[in-house]
Design a protein around this motif. Structure first.
Motif: not given
Length: 296
Positions: A198-215
């Motif tokens: 394990l190197s590192h972890c993160l939490r990804k969240t969608p922008k408001s009103g969307d469901f896609r977490v991709q940047h």
């Protein structure tokens, strides 16, 4: 040691303003560690892959648009004796998300899924029933990335879009899943492993009103540490399903019942979020790479 850092011709369409150019930052770091690094597109017929000591997959982000061509490229590497990281034997099945079905059968909890082989009849009411009547139905291709041809539809929207969905399923394999509202609130976890550690972890969240977490869709990236049970589950997944891999990214979500559902085991074209984790993440990646290269 001469390495190819494998990318794609369509790289620009997947990049986002405000997001670090991870490929070039990684290449610069590896060069500083004494490696000779050359960018090469996997689909460039002019590349002599045998000139490299190894080819390292980094951003072949258009492979899912040309899957047959991508598999032919993997075969070509094997025929020429070119070492690929991650190994071709791991990459081939990982190119189709139906690998999740095999993982579930092996005991890995995944998001509840109904599999729709090419040509299946799309009955949205039956899919909603099979998935427990979620507030929305999510449909996506099994060979895809970057949320391409992915839909999150209410029951009425799904019924109205049946003809469109049927046309897509007539052209390729799809998967149906319930919309997970916790992604919009708590987000999705990504755990990055280099050389099985394990190197590192993160939490990804969608922008408001969307469901896609991709940047590229405006999703947020937060450097956070998930609960210990998620780290343990992810480590077990990598140990059993990604042996000999330089990198693995475990994406998943807490299921609301004290468990963790795997959404994806990314072993082909990962965004590694190195910049979010700081300089030590680059070092861990390079150390894992050098360790693998030292093995014949």
């Amino acid at each position: 040691m001469h390495l190819a850092l494998v990318t794609c011709d369509a790289l620009a369409q997947y990049q986002s303003t405000g997001v670090a150019d991870e490929d070039h930052q990684l290449a610069d770091y590896l060069r500083a560690r004494g490696l000779d690094v050359t960018f090469a597109s996997w689909s460039d017929a002019a590349v002599r892959w045998e000139q490299f000591d190894a080819a390292v997959l980094k951003s072949p982000w258009d492979y899912f648009d040309r899957p047959a061509e991508f598999h032919r490229w993997l075969d070509e590497l094997d025929q020429r004796g070119v070492r690929l990281l991650n190994p071709t034997s791991i990459v081939r099945p990982n190119a189709d998300k139906s690998y999740l079905r095999a993982m579930e059968q092996a005991g890995v909890p995944i998001v509840p899924t109904v599999w729709l082989p090419k040509g299946s009849r799309v009955d949205t009411a039956a899919l909603l029933t099979a998935l427990g009547q979620p507030e929305k139905l999510v449909l996506k291709p099994t060979v895809s990335g970057g949320a391409k041809d992915t839909f999150a539809l209410t029951p009425d929207e799904a019924a109205a879009a049946t003809a469109q969905l049927q046309a897509l399923v007539d052209a390729g394999d799809f998967m149906a899943q319930p919309f997970l509202p916790q992604i919009q609130t708590a987000g999705e976890w990504s755990l990055l492993f280099f050389g099985g550690q394990l190197s590192h972890c993160l939490r990804k969240t969608p922008k408001s009103g969307d469901f896609r977490v991709q940047h590229m869709f405006g999703g947020g990236i937060h450097a956070e540490t998930p609960p210990a049970f998620i780290q343990e589950r992810a480590a077990d997944i990598v140990q059993h399903f990604a042996p000999g891999c330089l990198y693995a990214r475990v994406d998943g979500v807490e299921n609301g019942e004290g468990g963790f559902w795997l959404m994806e085991l990314e072993l082909i074209e990962p965004f590694l979020y190195l910049d979010s984790a700081g300089p030590a993440a680059y070092a861990r990646y390079a150390n894992a790479l050098l360790e693998l290269l030292s093995r014949k």
